[in-house]
Design a protein around this motif. Structure first.
Motif, PDB file in Angstrom:
ATOM      1  N   THR A   1      91.213  -3.877 -52.311  1.00 10.49           N
ATOM      2  CA  THR A   1      92.268  -4.882 -52.302  1.00 10.49           C
ATOM      3  C   THR A   1      91.940  -6.102 -51.458  1.00 10.49           C
ATOM      4  O   THR A   1      92.205  -7.240 -51.874  1.00 10.49           O
ATOM      5  N   PHE A   2      91.368  -5.872 -50.289  1.00 10.66           N
ATOM      6  CA  PHE A   2      91.163  -6.976 -49.346  1.00 10.66           C
ATOM      7  C   PHE A   2      89.715  -7.435 -49.227  1.00 10.66           C
ATOM      8  O   PHE A   2      89.451  -8.526 -48.728  1.00 10.66           O
ATOM      9  N   GLY A   3      88.772  -6.617 -49.646  1.00 10.90           N
ATOM     10  CA  GLY A   3      87.374  -7.031 -49.592  1.00 10.90           C
ATOM     11  C   GLY A   3      86.673  -6.597 -48.320  1.00 10.90           C
ATOM     12  O   GLY A   3      86.901  -5.508 -47.793  1.00 10.90           O
ATOM     13  N   ILE A   4      85.823  -7.487 -47.816  1.00 10.68           N
ATOM     14  CA  ILE A   4      84.953  -7.177 -46.684  1.00 10.68           C
ATOM     15  C   ILE A   4      85.566  -7.716 -45.394  1.00 10.68           C
ATOM     16  O   ILE A   4      85.923  -8.901 -45.303  1.00 10.68           O
ATOM     17  N   GLU A   5      85.666  -6.850 -44.388  1.00 14.26           N
ATOM     18  CA  GLU A   5      86.178  -7.296 -43.087  1.00 14.26           C
ATOM     19  C   GLU A   5      85.258  -8.358 -42.500  1.00 14.26           C
ATOM     20  O   GLU A   5      84.040  -8.231 -42.510  1.00 14.26           O
ATOM     21  N   GLY A   6      85.867  -9.426 -41.998  1.00 14.33           N
ATOM     22  CA  GLY A   6      85.095 -10.524 -41.433  1.00 14.33           C
ATOM     23  C   GLY A   6      84.723 -11.584 -42.444  1.00 14.33           C
ATOM     24  O   GLY A   6      84.458 -12.733 -42.079  1.00 14.33           O
ATOM     25  N   GLU A   7      84.728 -11.212 -43.719  1.00 15.16           N
ATOM     26  CA  GLU A   7      84.420 -12.165 -44.791  1.00 15.16           C
ATOM     27  C   GLU A   7      85.703 -12.528 -45.554  1.00 15.16           C
ATOM     28  O   GLU A   7      86.077 -13.689 -45.642  1.00 15.16           O
ATOM     29  N   HIS A   8      86.376 -11.509 -46.064  1.00 14.05           N
ATOM     30  CA  HIS A   8      87.582 -11.738 -46.859  1.00 14.05           C
ATOM     31  C   HIS A   8      88.867 -11.472 -46.089  1.00 14.05           C
ATOM     32  O   HIS A   8      89.921 -11.994 -46.458  1.00 14.05           O
ATOM     33  N   PHE A   9      88.804 -10.653 -45.067  1.00 20.53           N
ATOM     34  CA  PHE A   9      90.014 -10.358 -44.295  1.00 20.53           C
ATOM     35  C   PHE A   9      89.668 -10.046 -42.847  1.00 20.53           C
ATOM     36  O   PHE A   9      88.533  -9.704 -42.507  1.00 20.53           O
TER      37      PHE A   9
ATOM     38  N   ASP B   1      78.403 -13.943 -57.544  1.00 18.45           N
ATOM     39  CA  ASP B   1      77.483 -13.673 -56.442  1.00 18.45           C
ATOM     40  C   ASP B   1      78.204 -13.453 -55.110  1.00 18.45           C
ATOM     41  O   ASP B   1      77.584 -13.438 -54.046  1.00 18.45           O
ATOM     42  N   ASP B   2      79.524 -13.253 -55.165  1.00 21.77           N
ATOM     43  CA  ASP B   2      80.268 -12.953 -53.942  1.00 21.77           C
ATOM     44  C   ASP B   2      79.772 -11.622 -53.376  1.00 21.77           C
ATOM     45  O   ASP B   2      79.547 -10.668 -54.126  1.00 21.77           O
ATOM     46  N   PRO B   3      79.596 -11.539 -52.073  1.00 26.54           N
ATOM     47  CA  PRO B   3      79.099 -10.292 -51.478  1.00 26.54           C
ATOM     48  C   PRO B   3      80.003  -9.085 -51.706  1.00 26.54           C
ATOM     49  O   PRO B   3      79.590  -7.948 -51.493  1.00 26.54           O
TER      50      PRO B   3
ATOM     51  N   ALA C   1      78.951  -5.078 -51.873  1.00 25.27           N
ATOM     52  CA  ALA C   1      79.573  -4.126 -50.949  1.00 25.27           C
ATOM     53  C   ALA C   1      80.267  -2.994 -51.703  1.00 25.27           C
ATOM     54  O   ALA C   1      80.184  -1.827 -51.307  1.00 25.27           O
ATOM     55  N   MET C   2      80.936  -3.334 -52.797  1.00 23.44           N
ATOM     56  CA  MET C   2      81.600  -2.302 -53.588  1.00 23.44           C
ATOM     57  C   MET C   2      80.584  -1.382 -54.260  1.00 23.44           C
ATOM     58  O   MET C   2      80.810  -0.175 -54.377  1.00 23.44           O
ATOM     59  N   GLN C   3      79.476  -1.931 -54.692  1.00 24.14           N
ATOM     60  CA  GLN C   3      78.434  -1.101 -55.294  1.00 24.14           C
ATOM     61  C   GLN C   3      77.934  -0.064 -54.296  1.00 24.14           C
ATOM     62  O   GLN C   3      77.795   1.123 -54.614  1.00 24.14           O
ATOM     63  N   GLU C   4      77.706  -0.496 -53.079  1.00 21.83           N
ATOM     64  CA  GLU C   4      77.231   0.426 -52.051  1.00 21.83           C
ATOM     65  C   GLU C   4      78.312   1.450 -51.695  1.00 21.83           C
ATOM     66  O   GLU C   4      78.030   2.654 -51.579  1.00 21.83           O
ATOM     67  N   ALA C   5      79.554   0.987 -51.543  1.00 17.14           N
ATOM     68  CA  ALA C   5      80.637   1.878 -51.111  1.00 17.14           C
ATOM     69  C   ALA C   5      80.949   2.955 -52.144  1.00 17.14           C
ATOM     70  O   ALA C   5      81.321   4.073 -51.791  1.00 17.14           O
ATOM     71  N   THR C   6      80.812   2.618 -53.432  1.00 14.26           N
ATOM     72  CA  THR C   6      81.159   3.576 -54.481  1.00 14.26           C
ATOM     73  C   THR C   6      80.000   4.498 -54.840  1.00 14.26           C
ATOM     74  O   THR C   6      80.128   5.337 -55.738  1.00 14.26           O
ATOM     75  N   GLY C   7      78.866   4.337 -54.163  1.00 13.85           N
ATOM     76  CA  GLY C   7      77.756   5.266 -54.385  1.00 13.85           C
ATOM     77  C   GLY C   7      76.587   4.714 -55.161  1.00 13.85           C
ATOM     78  O   GLY C   7      75.725   5.482 -55.606  1.00 13.85           O
ATOM     79  N   GLY C   8      76.553   3.390 -55.362  1.00 14.84           N
ATOM     80  CA  GLY C   8      75.405   2.773 -56.015  1.00 14.84           C
ATOM     81  C   GLY C   8      75.654   2.283 -57.422  1.00 14.84           C
ATOM     82  O   GLY C   8      74.763   1.687 -58.040  1.00 14.84           O
TER      83      GLY C   8
END
Length: 566
Positions: free
Chosen positions: A433-441, A114-116, A120-127
């Motif tokens: 590689t790093f994830g979400i800005e503000g959350e993972h990096f 359940d990590d965000p 985020a990756m689902q949205e970034a890659t087009g759904g």
């Protein structure tokens, strides 16, 4: 033993027409035109970069130029600074809505489902939603054989190339269990998948198999998405430069020098040992051969186990045991090599290249040791022999898709693979590689992404999205001083890199001799760790020779001669 310098290079010809050898992946047994795709006798397949069915190579233009320009793949280029703003490789991602399950190995704690990050990756890659089934790495290769046989691996499975050797019928498995991607990825794919088109012929040729060895050209097909194309020094033995300097000990350049340093540093009673892992890097120090262990001595094939250098190798490791120079936790499943290196219980430890920038950055961020510094051991030698350093060759793995997927589903998964193929210095690579800005990096003082505490906890897994494809080009990155040191190290190691004696071939060795090899390796481990004596070594070699050696020798010798024209 090195490949003789007077051996002719691999000829640029249509490898599909090579007499007696299978094709770009035809499972043609080497000995004859047997109709089996693969079997216990072993088989050889040539990897043909001239096949018309490969994706048409289109160089993908880098949006940011590296600061240090090498000669990839054996001398990768490097970034000292980070692009600002960070460019997008795919400004207009596709619109998809499918959900797929991908099996991957995992050496670290798995990221929470359940990590965000996954949303985020689902949205970034087009759904597209990808569920990664992360399995224990230690048993993954053996388990994967059973999952694939039962077709119970979700929609896709990632295998590192060495894992193919676990299945004696791997080539047959590939063409019978996985999707043939040829109709989808052959030819010009740059409009929809420009980054996959930029992977190049070397990478894609490693993904070709044939269903009929009697008609290799007509039945050749692409059955996988290639992972990372390797090159340059493969891994390293890292040393704590700060600890050596504090003890006034020089960085060793020979095996004899390494033993001197280890004896000066180690103190078993005080809980201090010089050495941790060295088992897969140290064979090079004795001039042994990586991979299948076979080398050409000018007149025939010779295996590591029958060479005097191998006895030197075993005696060296036995010395580490007898003199208590190796950490006693080595070999235990619970031993944390990285942690022991970090706190200074050991000086030397082998690992992949990420150890250098990642551990350096972690220690600097924590502030725990301002003097902390790593370095990489160069090409050590023993008894004055020519130094060798093991290079990385070929691709490092494949993503195979289920043959039950529709063409639309395969294309959607390829959309995600295209996203993941973006190299360092892009938004896509940054997110994978790093994830979400503000959350993972967050961006550090130099403008580079650096994991937050939450990111360090969450992003410890080995494979998730990174398994979907290799990148168009591998770059060196990390703290600027580490990058410069690694770039210089790669340059210095170029003269010592070993050659791939069987470059251009995919080899499946005969099953004969496997059992004897297992018994021999177990005996060597017993000798190395003090459970058996060195006096038992010669008898173990003779027993190994008596069980299947000559069939294997003939197999590799025939492959070598047909490839090099001996």
């Amino acid at each position: 033993m090195n490949h003789p310098s007077n051996t002719p290079p691999l000829r640029r010809r249509s490898l599909l027409k090579a007499a007696g050898i299978g094709t770009a992946a035809a499972g043609l047994p080497l000995a004859a035109g047997c109709a089996d795709v693969s079997g216990g006798e072993g088989n050889v397949q040539e990897l043909d970069q001239t096949l018309d069915l490969l994706p048409e190579y289109r160089e993908w233009p880098l949006p940011a130029r590296p600061d240090l320009v090498g000669e990839p793949p054996h001398h990768p280029s490097a970034f000292l600074s980070y692009p600002s703003p960070v460019p997008q490789a795919i400004p207009n991602p596709p619109s998809n809505s499918g959900s797929y399950q991908v099996y991957v190995p995992n050496w670290g704690p798995a990221m929470s489902k359940d990590d965000p990050y996954f949303d985020a990756m689902q949205e970034a890659t087009g759904g597209t939603r990808i569920e990664f089934v992360q399995n224990t790495a230690d048993t993954y290769a053996d388990a994967a054989v059973q999952w694939i046989k039962a077709e119970e691996f979700g929609d896709a499975i990632f295998l590192q190339t060495w894992m193919g050797g676990v299945d004696a019928n791997f080539n047959e498995t590939v063409v019978n269990r996985f999707a043939n991607l040829t109709d989808i990825v052959s030819g010009d794919i740059a409009e929809r998948w420009p980054l996959l088109a930029g992977r190049g012929d070397d990478a894609w040729a490693n993904c070709v198999w044939s269903t009929d060895p009697e008609k290799p050209q007509e039945t050749a097909g692409i059955y996988a998405i290639p992972w990372t194309l390797k090159g340059g020094p493969g891994n390293a033995v890292f040393y704590r430069a700060d600890l050596l300097a504090a003890a006034d000990l020089a960085v060793p350049t020979t095996v004899e020098g390494l033993l001197e340093v280890a004896r000066a540093w180690s103190d078993d009673a005080a809980g201090r040992w010089a050495i941790a892992g060295t088992d897969w890097m140290s064979p090079a120090w004795f001039g042994l051969t990586a991979g299948n262990g076979w080398s050409w001595d000018g007149s025939g094939m010779v295996h590591n186990y029958e060479r005097p250098e191998y006895k030197d190798y075993v005696e060296f490791h036995r010395t580490l045991t007898d003199e208590k120079l190796r950490h006693p936790g080595v070999g235990s499943p619970d031993f944390d090599y990285r942690a022991a290196h970090r706190i200074g219980e050991v000086v030397f430890d082998q690992d992949g290249w990420n150890r250098w920038p990642e551990l350096t950055a972690e220690v600097r961020t924590s502030g725990e040791n301002p003097d902390f510094e790593l370095g990489a051991l160069g090409a050590l030698n023993y008894k004055g022999r020519d130094p060798v350093y093991f290079a990385a060759h070929g691709i490092d793995g494949w993503l195979f898709l289920s043959k039950h997927l529709s063409e639309d589903a395969i294309a959607e998964i390829l959309d995600v693979c295209n996203f993941v193929a973006a190299p360092y210095g892009t938004k896509e690579y940054e997110m994978v590689t790093f994830g979400i800005e503000g959350e993972h990096f967050e961006y550090d003082a130099d403008g580079k992404p650096a994991f937050t505490e939450a990111g360090n906890i969450a992003k410890q897994d080995s494979f998730a999205y990174t398994a979907m494809s290799g990148v168009t080009q591998v770059f060196i990155d990390g703290p600027a001083d580490v990058v410069e040191a690694r770039f210089a190290f790669d340059a210095a190691m170029q003269p010592y890199l070993d050659e791939d004696l069987f470059k251009g071939l995919r080899l499946t060795a005969p099953e004969s001799g496997h059992a004897a090899g297992t018994v021999f390796n177990e005996k060597m481990q017993d000798i190395i760790h003090g459970r058996a004596e060195m006096s038992e070594y010669d008898a173990a070699v003779e027993a190994w020779k008596a069980d299947g050696l000559e069939e294997s020798r003939e197999f590799f010798a025939t492959a070598y001669k047909q490839l090099h024209g001996e």
